[in-house]
Design an enzyme around this catalytic site. Structure first.
Site, PDB file in Angstrom:
ATOM      1  N   SER A  86      39.874  49.885  51.570  1.00  0.00           N
ATOM      2  CA  SER A  86      39.782  48.608  52.264  1.00  0.00           C
ATOM      3  C   SER A  86      38.367  48.028  52.221  1.00  0.00           C
ATOM      4  O   SER A  86      37.893  47.644  51.164  1.00  0.00           O
ATOM      5  CB  SER A  86      40.293  48.789  53.700  1.00  0.00           C
ATOM      6  OG  SER A  86      40.625  47.562  54.291  1.00  0.00           O
TER       7      SER A  86
ATOM      8  N   ASP B 166      30.601  44.672  40.511  1.00  0.00           N
ATOM      9  CA  ASP B 166      30.697  43.392  39.803  1.00  0.00           C
ATOM     10  C   ASP B 166      29.329  42.755  39.607  1.00  0.00           C
ATOM     11  O   ASP B 166      29.078  42.104  38.586  1.00  0.00           O
ATOM     12  CB  ASP B 166      31.622  42.441  40.556  1.00  0.00           C
ATOM     13  CG  ASP B 166      33.083  42.871  40.464  1.00  0.00           C
ATOM     14  OD1 ASP B 166      33.406  43.698  39.596  1.00  0.00           O
ATOM     15  OD2 ASP B 166      33.901  42.397  41.279  1.00  0.00           O
TER      16      ASP B 166
ATOM     17  N   LYS C  16      43.615  49.864  48.797  1.00  0.00           N
ATOM     18  CA  LYS C  16      44.152  48.976  49.845  1.00  0.00           C
ATOM     19  C   LYS C  16      43.449  47.626  49.753  1.00  0.00           C
ATOM     20  O   LYS C  16      42.303  47.481  50.163  1.00  0.00           O
ATOM     21  CB  LYS C  16      43.943  49.581  51.239  1.00  0.00           C
ATOM     22  CG  LYS C  16      44.485  48.685  52.357  1.00  0.00           C
ATOM     23  CD  LYS C  16      44.255  49.314  53.724  1.00  0.00           C
ATOM     24  CE  LYS C  16      44.737  48.388  54.840  1.00  0.00           C
ATOM     25  NZ  LYS C  16      43.934  47.171  54.977  1.00  0.00           N
TER      26      LYS C  16
END
Length: 712
Positions: free
Chosen positions: A477, A488, A503
């Site tokens: 999460s 990224d 999740k």
């Protein structure tokens, strides 16, 4: 994970819709009528909220009905101990009717199954008592399969009792084996130790099993309609997705405590011990610990609020007893306690206070490698107190911890997110912002709408040095939001298990009384999936998780437990990429990753861990056990022999020395308990092969000039 903002408008619309109707309720002349009315109100409100506000549009149809049917029966009877195929034949009349019942606020299916379940649990005591009254036939060749998803329900009551017999026989065999192993260990130390006969061990084992069963069914008998109806409600709401759950008021309170890391009370962890409430542990620095008289093992008999008459809590279920023991800061509670040490009875007065659960919060440790200082920051969750904006949260604590580490000359950071199951979306964004200039961190998307980019808008960078993010298969999460953003942006090396939990959904906590304001009782809360989140590169972490730049073998490498293995989990998808600029922080990122992978592939410790993981997976898949005593022992000995090969799997020891930051060392003078906890943690860090490899990577990373960025 909780988010607010825009959804409040949607909720208001639902609220207006719901409160413009009413359901027919019965006169509250009895507790059973009252229970039935409350149950229908909950069904009425929840179905309306879910069909209008859940991220997924789901029709209440036959497929939905079948999901609820299977889930509820399996939740009540996961080990096939109660229901028979005769019961299921009767239940099955509703298998494809539950959707229609929900639409009519009808709970006939629940009442039928629940009442049958109550009857069955009452019968259970006679089953196990009779079966454990005499020895089992241990020379009989038979097996038991513990994968109950493969085992059919018993055909009738006679076969059901035989299921009970096999389960109890296995428990007895397990205890006999434990006693035999214990005796062998004692015999090694004392050649004169008197070995007890099999018959004696068998009688003792059955007695232990009986005591455990009595304790279990004592707890079951204390549960009420609300508890079991909560199970049914979770079968209904869970048919939308695995993370949508109903929380009764007590569970919501526990959730808030976990998220905030604090509770008002005496600072003691309690457990059920038969009919008693027993102290299992004291929170360091809490009111009970400071007062000094309450100790682990003590049994609380009565509870008084200040000078009021004491309330007898013997026989009370734990959740109810806790309600009387906890209380507001500054109030007095008087506990009548039976002391573990000498059995004496004593009245202990404690002034309640805010108790901080230290294991919830950020902590750090400093280590020297090749003459340079590095630090590991352990972030156990993305905690926040939704009720108190001024109270500490994970983002504030991270910022403060980083500043302290900078002042001590630390040049590289490991952010440890292993076993971090998530928490607040807000703090995940803010913590990500500590490591980049500014820009998108995550994208969130409501049902049927375009994604919304959530950005760090603070141009300040709290940490400009090298970063390694340590993850495992339980990092979920909010952890995945942070790890994905760092990956990224090329701001950190992600190191750990092959992939994180997966999740990729956001839940909101909704008070149900808000939608039915005239109802006097607390109806509890709905934790509902309202959004999916996406990386800035457009991909979802749902099911896929975050793949590590450097994957390391772990005991979980071949296990099934991630989001991708949950029934009903939402699917992976993607949205357009957000506009962001990679930091391109490292001049040698690819070289460092390659060298680390080479080290791991050649390392004997990691090779052994990989073999161990395969062995664990094999054992997980082998769910059948012999109930013949000789065969059971032979199989157990074979497993133990195989396990010997992996006895040293985590016996790794580095030559690294971990120490607490200076600010914390000054606290130790007045907090010996904290010092002991940190010493234990530092010892574990020095034996952690994953931390050692993370430090290797961290020490090899070379920062590039800040101006070198890649546009996306």
């Amino acid at each position: 994970m909780k988010t607010t903002s825009k959804f409040s408008t949607t909720l208001l619309a639902i609220l207006l819709l719901l409160t413009s109707f009413s359901i027919h309720t019965q006169d509250q002349n009895s507790s059973s009528d009252s229970d039935a009315e409350k149950d229908r109100v909950l069904i009425y409100v929840l179905k309306n909220i879910l069909t209008r506000g859940h991220f997924v549009t789901k029709d209440l149809n036959d497929d939905f009905s079948e999901l609820v049917y299977d889930s509820f029966i399996n939740s009540l009877d996961p080990s096939k101990r109660y229901f028979t195929q005769e019961d299921l034949k009767e239940f099955s009349q509703y298998k494809y009717q539950i959707d229609n019942q929900l639409l009519q606020d009808d709970i006939s299916f629940y009442q039928l199954v629940y009442n049958r379940f109550l009857d069955k649990t009452k019968n259970a005591k006679s089953y196990y008592t009779d079966l454990l009254a005499k020895p089992f036939q241990f020379n009989k060749n038979e097996i038991i399969d513990l994968d109950y998803t493969k085992v059919p329900f018993a055909k009738n009551d006679n076969e059901l009792i035989d299921y009970w017999r096999k389960q109890l026989k296995l428990q007895t065999l397990g205890r006999i084996q434990n006693q035999i192993d214990l005796q062998e260990e004692k015999l090694k130390d004392d050649k004169n130790y008197a070995i007890e006969s099999f018959e004696t061990l068998e009688v003792s084992a059955r007695k232990e099993v009986l005591e455990n069963m009595d304790e279990l069914y004592m707890r079951i008998q204390r549960l009420e309609n609300d508890d079991w109806f909560s199970t049914f409600l979770n079968s209904v709401v869970g048919a939308f997705d695995p993370h949508t759950t109903y929380m009764d008021p007590t569970k919501k309170e526990n959730f808030d405590q976990t998220m905030s890391g604090k509770v008002e009370g005496i600072g003691a962890r309690l457990q059920e011990k038969g009919i008693y409430t027993q102290v299992s542990d004291l929170v360091a620095g809490g009111p009970a610990s400071k007062q000094g008289e309450l100790e682990p093992g003590d049994i609380i008999l009565r509870v008084a609020q200040g000078d009021e008459e004491p309330l007898d809590i013997v026989g009370m279920r734990l959740s109810d007893a806790i309600k009387f023991i906890k209380g507001k800061k500054g109030t007095e509670v008087r506990l009548t306690v039976k002391k573990k040490l000498d059995g004496s009875t004593k009245i202990i007065s404690i002034i309640r206070d805010v108790v901080q659960l230290d294991e919830t919060f950020v902590k750090s440790s400093i280590v020297k490698k090749n003459g340079k200082k590095y630090a590991i920051i352990d972030l156990p969750s993305f905690y926040i107190d939704f009720k108190d904006n001024n109270y500490r949260d994970s983002a504030k604590d991270m910022e403060k911890e980083i500043e302290r580490l900078k002042s001590e000359g630390v040049v590289g950071l490991i952010v440890d997110l292993r076993n971090n199951g998530g928490g607040s979306l807000k703090t995940a964004i803010e913590i990500s912002g500590l490591f980049i200039n500014q820009g998108p961190i995550v994208q969130v998307k409501y049902r049927g709408e375009n994604p919304i980019v959530k950005s760090d808008i603070d141009p300040q960078i709290q940490w400009e040095g090298s970063v390694v993010v340590l993850v495992n298969e339980f990092s979920a999460s909010a952890s995945e939001i942070f790890a994905a953003a760092m990956q990224d942006y090329k701001r950190a090396v992600i190191l750990g298990g092959n992939q994180t939990y997966g999740k990729g959904t956001v839940q909101n906590i909704l008070p149900i009384n808000q939608f039915y304001p005239n109802y006097k009782e607390d109806l509890g809360y709905l934790k509902m999936t309202i959004q999916k989140f996406y990386r800035v590169n457009g991909g979802s972490t749902q099911k896929e998780g975050v793949y590590s730049d450097i994957a390391m073998p772990s005991r979980y490498s071949y296990m099934k437990f991630g989001e991708r293995d949950l029934e009903g989990a939402l699917e992976w998808d993607k949205v357009p990429q957000a506009k962001y600029s990679q930091t391109n922080s490292y001049a040698n990122f690819n070289d460092v990753v390659y060298k680390s992978k080479e080290r791991i592939a050649e390392d004997t410790n990691f090779k052994l861990v990989n073999e161990y993981a395969k062995w664990l997976k094999k054992n997980q898949d082998e769910t059948s056990y012999s109930l013949n005593y000789k065969k059971f022992l032979k199989d157990s000995e074979a497993r133990e022999k195989e396990a010997e090969k992996f006895k040293s799997v985590f016996d790794y020891k580095s030559n690294l020395t971990f120490v607490s930051p200076q600010y914390e060392q000054s606290i130790f003078k007045n907090n010996k308990d904290l010092e002991d906890k940190r010493i234990a943690w530092h010892k574990n860090l020095s034996k952690d092969m994953y931390v050692s490899e993370a430090l290797n990577v961290l020490s090899e990373l070379k920062l590039r000039a800040p101006s070198k960025i890649i546009k996306n």
